[in-house]
Scaffold this motif. Structure first.
Motif, PDB file in Angstrom:
ATOM      1  N   GLN A  64      99.141 -34.512  45.692  1.00  0.00           N
ATOM      2  CA  GLN A  64     100.356 -33.905  46.242  1.00  0.00           C
ATOM      3  C   GLN A  64     100.104 -32.459  46.668  1.00  0.00           C
ATOM      4  O   GLN A  64     100.591 -32.023  47.720  1.00  0.00           O
ATOM      5  CB  GLN A  64     101.486 -33.969  45.207  1.00  0.00           C
ATOM      6  CG  GLN A  64     101.949 -35.391  44.905  1.00  0.00           C
ATOM      7  CD  GLN A  64     103.047 -35.424  43.856  1.00  0.00           C
ATOM      8  OE1 GLN A  64     103.531 -34.387  43.399  1.00  0.00           O
ATOM      9  NE2 GLN A  64     103.449 -36.620  43.465  1.00  0.00           N
ATOM     10  N   ILE A  65      99.334 -31.732  45.851  1.00  0.00           N
ATOM     11  CA  ILE A  65      99.018 -30.338  46.198  1.00  0.00           C
ATOM     12  C   ILE A  65      98.212 -30.287  47.492  1.00  0.00           C
ATOM     13  O   ILE A  65      98.467 -29.451  48.371  1.00  0.00           O
ATOM     14  CB  ILE A  65      98.257 -29.659  45.046  1.00  0.00           C
ATOM     15  CG1 ILE A  65      99.187 -29.453  43.846  1.00  0.00           C
ATOM     16  CG2 ILE A  65      97.671 -28.318  45.489  1.00  0.00           C
ATOM     17  CD1 ILE A  65      98.484 -28.957  42.609  1.00  0.00           C
ATOM     18  N   LYS A  66      97.224 -31.191  47.609  1.00  0.00           N
ATOM     19  CA  LYS A  66      96.418 -31.216  48.828  1.00  0.00           C
ATOM     20  C   LYS A  66      97.271 -31.575  50.040  1.00  0.00           C
ATOM     21  O   LYS A  66      97.088 -31.004  51.122  1.00  0.00           O
ATOM     22  CB  LYS A  66      95.273 -32.219  48.662  1.00  0.00           C
ATOM     23  CG  LYS A  66      94.181 -31.745  47.704  1.00  0.00           C
ATOM     24  CD  LYS A  66      93.068 -32.776  47.571  1.00  0.00           C
ATOM     25  CE  LYS A  66      91.972 -32.264  46.633  1.00  0.00           C
ATOM     26  NZ  LYS A  66      90.888 -33.265  46.433  1.00  0.00           N
ATOM     27  N   ALA A  67      98.206 -32.522  49.849  1.00  0.00           N
ATOM     28  CA  ALA A  67      99.097 -32.889  50.958  1.00  0.00           C
ATOM     29  C   ALA A  67      99.975 -31.713  51.357  1.00  0.00           C
ATOM     30  O   ALA A  67     100.185 -31.441  52.547  1.00  0.00           O
ATOM     31  CB  ALA A  67      99.958 -34.089  50.557  1.00  0.00           C
ATOM     32  N   LEU A  68     100.491 -30.979  50.343  1.00  0.00           N
ATOM     33  CA  LEU A  68     101.319 -29.806  50.630  1.00  0.00           C
ATOM     34  C   LEU A  68     100.508 -28.719  51.331  1.00  0.00           C
ATOM     35  O   LEU A  68     101.005 -28.046  52.240  1.00  0.00           O
ATOM     36  CB  LEU A  68     101.922 -29.261  49.325  1.00  0.00           C
ATOM     37  CG  LEU A  68     103.010 -30.118  48.684  1.00  0.00           C
ATOM     38  CD1 LEU A  68     103.380 -29.560  47.311  1.00  0.00           C
ATOM     39  CD2 LEU A  68     104.244 -30.168  49.562  1.00  0.00           C
ATOM     40  N   ASN A  69      99.260 -28.564  50.895  1.00  0.00           N
ATOM     41  CA  ASN A  69      98.385 -27.566  51.546  1.00  0.00           C
ATOM     42  C   ASN A  69      98.126 -27.927  53.004  1.00  0.00           C
ATOM     43  O   ASN A  69      98.084 -27.046  53.868  1.00  0.00           O
ATOM     44  CB  ASN A  69      97.064 -27.444  50.788  1.00  0.00           C
ATOM     45  CG  ASN A  69      97.203 -26.668  49.493  1.00  0.00           C
ATOM     46  OD1 ASN A  69      98.116 -25.850  49.354  1.00  0.00           O
ATOM     47  ND2 ASN A  69      96.316 -26.898  48.547  1.00  0.00           N
TER      48      ASN A  69
END
Length: 291
Positions: A147-152
């Motif tokens: 999720q963090i990578k997607a948000l980034n």
């Protein structure tokens, strides 16, 4: 994370009396016990409903415990299930080592010692529970990382889009400022010509009005320059200095009412000193008072 599901123990033995004895010994509210009478039945149960602990009799017809353990270890779904071998007699060293090589974590010897059996089973179940909780936490961390990578990635897209928008805004500001400067120069120039070459044709009020036009054309040109500076604020730091807010507001009021034929009365109360970019603060006050 608290795991409320019951821990599953599969007991494998070809003698029903042994199965009943082990069930009676290991039964607890937080455990689910189920049994198999031979190796083939045990393998089917392990694949369909993997246990948290396997108590496996070594000597069984058709398929002994070693072969069952070897087959379980060869399957990626079941290879990590802890196995306790149960045997009727103490084995020689090489036989014990074979059991460990096939995947056993420990041995129980018949007749079972209740305290030793309970202790070993409890320790292995506790370790298995901790392992399951750790795996669950790892899965949660992996999901959070995704999720963090997607948000980034979304943030990077937004930053790229914002950068494009800023460039377009900057280009637009330059274009607008160029288009505004041309008529402003014409207004200022022709007003100055009227004032210089046709001064005798205007009375004092006419001259005053022309001076107001020239002054406001110059002011408008300055505002265009400030607009360009404002469009570049993301690229440079805002200028900060002490501001006499009362004096600044009085100047804004004077500039606004000086061009009015019937100026309103505006009283400026005492205002505190402040800090900021005077040019930007002036625009705020000019818009506020004009409104």
């Amino acid at each position: 994370m608290e795991n409320t599901a019951k821990l599953k123990i599969l007991i494998v033995d070809d003698k029903p009396a042994n199965l009943l004895a082990q069930q009676a010994l290991l039964a607890k509210e937080d455990r689910q016990l189920y049994t198999a009478h031979n190796g083939n039945e045990a393998l089917k149960m392990v694949l369909n409903n993997p246990p948290d602990l396997l108590l496996l009799d070594v000597h069984m017809p058709d398929m002994d415990g070693f072969e069952v353990a070897r087959t379980i270890r060869q399957n990626s779904r079941t290879k990590d299930i802890p196995i306790l071998f149960v045997t009727a007699e103490k084995k020689e060293h090489h036989s014990m080592m074979r059991g460990f090589e096939e995947g056993a974590v420990d041995y129980l010897f018949k007749p079972l010692d209740p305290e030793v059996t309970q202790a070993k089973v409890s320790v292995l179940l506790k370790m298995q529970l901790q392992k399951k909780e750790l795996l669950e936490k790892n899965r949660a961390l992996e999901e959070a990382d995704k999720q963090i990578k997607a948000l980034n990635r979304e943030l990077q897209k937004s930053m790229t889009s914002l950068e494009v928008s800023n460039k377009e805004l900057e280009a637009f500001s330059y274009s607008v400022s160029h288009d505004l400067r041309t008529p402003l120069r014409a207004i200022g120039s022709f007003s100055s010509i009227l004032l210089d070459e046709y001064a005798e044709k205007f009375d004092n009020e006419g001259k005053r009005i022309l001076n107001v036009v020239i002054k406001n054309a110059e002011k408008m040109s300055e505002m265009v320059d400030k607009l360009l500076e404002f469009s570049k604020l993301g690229k440079k730091a805002i200028r900060k200095e002490a501001i006499d807010m009362g004096e600044l507001v009085k100047n804004c009021v004077h500039e606004l009412v000086s061009s009015m034929k019937h100026p309103p009365e505006i009283d400026v109360a005492a205002l505190p000193q402040s800090t900021g970019d005077p040019d930007l603060v002036i625009h705020v006050w000019m818009n506020l008072i004009a409104n």
